[in-house]
Scaffold this motif. Structure first.
Motif, PDB file in Angstrom:
ATOM      1  N   GLY A  55     -79.855 -16.483  42.585  1.00 38.39           N
ATOM      2  CA  GLY A  55     -79.187 -16.822  43.843  1.00 38.39           C
ATOM      3  C   GLY A  55     -77.851 -17.501  43.662  1.00 38.39           C
ATOM      4  N   ALA A  57     -77.516 -20.509  41.105  1.00 42.97           N
ATOM      5  CA  ALA A  57     -77.542 -21.671  40.221  1.00 42.97           C
ATOM      6  C   ALA A  57     -78.101 -21.362  38.837  1.00 42.97           C
ATOM      7  CB  ALA A  57     -78.353 -22.792  40.865  1.00 42.97           C
ATOM      8  N   PHE A  59     -81.173 -21.556  37.559  1.00 45.94           N
ATOM      9  CA  PHE A  59     -82.218 -22.432  37.006  1.00 45.94           C
ATOM     10  C   PHE A  59     -83.398 -21.591  36.506  1.00 45.94           C
ATOM     11  CE2 PHE A  59     -85.493 -25.753  37.099  1.00 45.94           C
ATOM     12  CZ  PHE A  59     -84.792 -26.810  36.551  1.00 45.94           C
ATOM     13  N   ASP A  84     -81.624 -15.813  52.876  1.00 51.85           N
ATOM     14  CA  ASP A  84     -80.560 -16.188  53.811  1.00 51.85           C
ATOM     15  C   ASP A  84     -79.205 -15.858  53.190  1.00 51.85           C
ATOM     16  OD1 ASP A  84     -79.752 -17.222  56.282  1.00 51.85           O
ATOM     17  OD2 ASP A  84     -79.200 -19.120  55.344  1.00 51.85           O
ATOM     18  N   GLU A  87     -73.472 -15.797  51.314  1.00 51.46           N
ATOM     19  CA  GLU A  87     -72.329 -16.060  50.446  1.00 51.46           C
ATOM     20  C   GLU A  87     -71.278 -14.972  50.680  1.00 51.46           C
ATOM     21  OE1 GLU A  87     -71.990 -18.653  48.588  1.00 51.46           O
ATOM     22  OE2 GLU A  87     -70.326 -18.127  47.270  1.00 51.46           O
ATOM     23  N   TYR A 170     -74.556 -21.021  57.165  1.00 50.87           N
ATOM     24  CA  TYR A 170     -74.511 -20.844  55.712  1.00 50.87           C
ATOM     25  C   TYR A 170     -75.375 -21.895  55.012  1.00 50.87           C
ATOM     26  CZ  TYR A 170     -72.200 -20.752  51.048  1.00 50.87           C
ATOM     27  OH  TYR A 170     -71.910 -20.693  49.711  1.00 50.87           O
ATOM     28  N   GLU A 175     -81.392 -24.909  49.544  1.00 47.80           N
ATOM     29  CA  GLU A 175     -82.855 -24.911  49.627  1.00 47.80           C
ATOM     30  C   GLU A 175     -83.442 -26.038  50.460  1.00 47.80           C
ATOM     31  OE1 GLU A 175     -84.863 -25.238  45.887  1.00 47.80           O
ATOM     32  OE2 GLU A 175     -83.763 -27.014  45.292  1.00 47.80           O
ATOM     33  N   LYS A 192     -82.084 -34.824  46.578  1.00 51.92           N
ATOM     34  CA  LYS A 192     -82.916 -34.365  45.456  1.00 51.92           C
ATOM     35  C   LYS A 192     -82.653 -35.334  44.299  1.00 51.92           C
ATOM     36  CE  LYS A 192     -81.377 -29.926  45.299  1.00 51.92           C
ATOM     37  NZ  LYS A 192     -81.299 -28.491  44.996  1.00 51.92           N
ATOM     38  N   PHE A 195     -87.559 -33.163  44.261  1.00 51.73           N
ATOM     39  CA  PHE A 195     -87.302 -31.732  44.357  1.00 51.73           C
ATOM     40  C   PHE A 195     -88.402 -31.083  45.208  1.00 51.73           C
ATOM     41  CE2 PHE A 195     -84.664 -32.918  40.830  1.00 51.73           C
ATOM     42  CZ  PHE A 195     -83.546 -32.119  41.010  1.00 51.73           C
ATOM     43  N   PRO A 196     -88.071 -29.960  45.851  1.00 53.14           N
ATOM     44  CA  PRO A 196     -89.051 -29.331  46.749  1.00 53.14           C
ATOM     45  C   PRO A 196     -90.371 -29.000  46.087  1.00 53.14           C
ATOM     46  CG  PRO A 196     -86.892 -28.301  46.994  1.00 53.14           C
ATOM     47  CD  PRO A 196     -86.790 -29.254  45.838  1.00 53.14           C
ATOM     48  N   VAL A 208     -88.836 -22.659  46.240  1.00 49.11           N
ATOM     49  CA  VAL A 208     -87.863 -21.779  46.900  1.00 49.11           C
ATOM     50  C   VAL A 208     -87.168 -20.957  45.820  1.00 49.11           C
ATOM     51  CG1 VAL A 208     -85.877 -21.643  48.456  1.00 49.11           C
ATOM     52  CG2 VAL A 208     -87.466 -23.576  48.643  1.00 49.11           C
ATOM     53  N   THR A 289     -67.360 -19.602  43.390  1.00 48.72           N
ATOM     54  CA  THR A 289     -67.158 -19.616  41.939  1.00 48.72           C
ATOM     55  C   THR A 289     -65.652 -19.610  41.656  1.00 48.72           C
ATOM     56  OG1 THR A 289     -67.325 -17.185  41.792  1.00 48.72           O
ATOM     57  CG2 THR A 289     -69.336 -18.432  41.456  1.00 48.72           C
ATOM     58  N   ARG A 312     -68.653 -19.326  36.917  1.00 47.56           N
ATOM     59  CA  ARG A 312     -70.111 -19.241  36.946  1.00 47.56           C
ATOM     60  C   ARG A 312     -70.502 -17.825  37.335  1.00 47.56           C
ATOM     61  NH1 ARG A 312     -72.963 -21.520  40.727  1.00 47.56           N
ATOM     62  NH2 ARG A 312     -71.201 -21.677  42.143  1.00 47.56           N
ATOM     63  N   GLY A 314     -72.887 -17.156  39.292  1.00 48.22           N
ATOM     64  CA  GLY A 314     -73.163 -17.228  40.734  1.00 48.22           C
ATOM     65  C   GLY A 314     -74.105 -16.113  41.154  1.00 48.22           C
ATOM     66  N   THR A 315     -73.747 -15.397  42.220  1.00 48.46           N
ATOM     67  CA  THR A 315     -74.590 -14.303  42.705  1.00 48.46           C
ATOM     68  C   THR A 315     -74.320 -13.005  41.953  1.00 48.46           C
ATOM     69  OG1 THR A 315     -72.973 -13.627  44.346  1.00 48.46           O
ATOM     70  CG2 THR A 315     -74.559 -15.287  45.043  1.00 48.46           C
ATOM     71  N   ALA A 391     -74.367 -29.142  47.310  1.00 51.07           N
ATOM     72  CA  ALA A 391     -73.422 -28.343  46.505  1.00 51.07           C
ATOM     73  C   ALA A 391     -72.365 -27.629  47.351  1.00 51.07           C
ATOM     74  CB  ALA A 391     -74.210 -27.308  45.691  1.00 51.07           C
TER      75      ALA A 391
END
Ligand code: L3W
Length: 423
Positions: A55, A57, A59, A84, A87, A170, A175, A192, A195-196, A208, A289, A312, A314-315, A391
């Motif tokens: 998405g 990041a 992670f 969602d 971007e 947006y 998350e 955070k 964290f979720p 998420v 980015t 980055r 990114g997407t 972010a």
């Protein structure tokens, strides 16, 4: 070349229904996971695959899942697909949602099983009406086949799956703001930690993940972590949905091995620049980015290589800037978007982004001063990482900071000549 994520997607054709998806091998990974593997086995295989978040990041997915605390009997917990997609320049998840909704559903079932979730949500951009209709239909078919609801396939595992159409900001894609929106409240990000995974939706453990990230899961379970790793061209495993928009011959989205060089994506898949236009720079992974210059086209589009080049992944959806468009105007347009989409919670973002937009607009209108360039540079720091609640503003600073570096002469020319010569 293997294209697991888009194997069932045909241009301008309806998506496979449940029976067609099954004929293509669909729901086998779900059977394997629920009937032959423990949740820990699934998390282990995903961790071994090295899958990272698609998405923006990046992670580690298995690592994220491993943070979910051991499930307490009777306690609800959640797996949420972040659909969602807002971007600017990014339209990859839409392809997966519209083109193969059963893949999304199987992905949610297997992932929810892995993290012990009692309920799943697909949080989808409100404007994605076709995706919502197709997902709704597919969920009905999956229920009828016994793949959702109570005691799936007699495994003892049960899952309720819901679709939630976003109200249209947006920030709902961030998350924690997404979780707040799902709770029916104004979409403001949360702090955070926690964290979720530990404290998310209504305070319950929640995971998420982005749509593309999740869609990889059934393929990893069906074919194994080693197969997944072998798909990449560099250090990362798997494929990636890459996209390009701007003045190229064939804008679009393509599934390619992760680590494919940007030059190959641009020239072979997007058909190169339109006649009469040259590439000046590009944002490699969406609007938040940093620019890569035309001399960085050989960068491999994997997490490490793009970072080494100063941006980055990114997407993975690039926005191209050509040599006949104004870089200051492009950045002004992006900052207008980011200023409009600030949730307004923290002062640097709420007040800083409109201020940045106003200075860029003044440069475009021929009212810019030398001092504005200094102030823009200063705002890059004031709105940068660690200065804001989430972010959003640091992301907005990525094209500005890199733009000030790549196009310094253009910014200065706007001040000196007191107009935008590209208009
Ligand atoms: C546990 C830790 N979990 C991080 C988890 C965290 C989240 C994930 C990534 O922003 C970026 C943003 C956009 N213990 C953890 C941890 N996590 N540390 O990992 O977290 P984070 O904070 O690095 O990023 P984020 O806030 O999720 C995402 C950029 O993506 N972006 C936006 C794309 C937009 C779309 C869209 O519209 N669909 O994809 C593009 O580049 O700017 O920087 O789950 O919980 N210690």
């Amino acid at each position: 070349m293997q294209r697991p994520l888009t194997a069932n997607i045909r241009p301008n054709a309806p998506p496979p229904d449940c029976a067609a998806y099954e004929r293509a091998g669909g729901y086998q990974a779900m059977r394997r996971a629920l009937l032959q593997m423990t949740p820990a086995d699934v998390v282990g295989e995903v961790t071994k695959s090295g899958l990272r978040g698609r998405g923006g990041a990046g992670f580690g997915t298995g690592q994220k899942w491993s943070f979910v605390p051991k499930r307490k009997p009777g306690r609800r917990s959640y797996l949420i697909a972040n659909a969602d997609e807002m971007e600017p320049g990014t339209f990859k998840d839409r392809l997966l949602l519209e083109g193969d909704p059963h893949q999304m559903i199987e992905a949610v079932i297997v992932s929810a099983y892995a993290v012990g979730a009692t309920d799943g949500y697909i949080f989808v951009r409100g404007e994605y009406k076709l995706a919502i209709a197709r997902l709704t239909q597919a969920i009905g078919e999956a229920h009828a086949a016994g793949y959702l609801g109570e005691d799936i396939l007699g495994s003892g595992y049960s899952l309720n799956l819901h679709i939630h159409a976003s109200a249209g900001r947006y920030i709902c894609g961030e998350e924690t703001a997404l979780l707040t929106a799902l709770e029916g409240r104004r979409a403001q990000p949360r702090n955070k930690p926690p964290f979720p995974q530990v404290s998310g939706l209504w305070g319950a453990p929640s995971v998420v993940n982005n749509v593309e990230t999740l869609c990889n899961i059934p393929h990893i379970i069906a074919n194994g972590a080693d197969w997944f790793k072998s798909l990449g061209r560099g250090a990362d495993g798997g494929t990636k949905l890459y996209g390009i928009s701007g003045r190229v011959k064939r804008p679009g989205t393509w599934e390619l091995p992760i680590g494919t060089p940007m030059r190959e994506i641009l020239e072979e898949h997007a058909g190169g620049m339109q006649d009469g236009y040259q590439l000046r720079a590009l944002l490699p992974g969406g609007a938040s980015t940093a620019f890569l210059g035309a001399d960085q086209l050989d960068t491999a589009m994997d997490y490490g290589s793009v970072e080494k080049a100063g941006s980055r992944l990114g997407t993975g959806s690039a926005i191209v800037l050509d040599d006949r468009s104004c870089p200051v105007g492009m950045i002004c347009n992006l900052e207008h978007f980011f200023a409009q989409e600030s949730c307004g919670w923290c002062t640097p973002c709420r007040d800083g982004l409109p201020w940045v937009e106003r200075m860029l607009r003044a440069l475009e209108d021929g009212d810019g001063e030398d001092e504005d360039l200094h102030q823009l540079q200063r705002h890059v720091g004031l709105l940068g990482p660690g200065r804001t609640f989430c972010a959003h503003a640091p992301g907005a600073m990525a094209p500005l900071e890199s733009g000030l570096r790549h196009f310094r002469d253009e910014f200065e020319r706007h001040v000196r000549e007191r107009h935008c010569s590209w208009r």
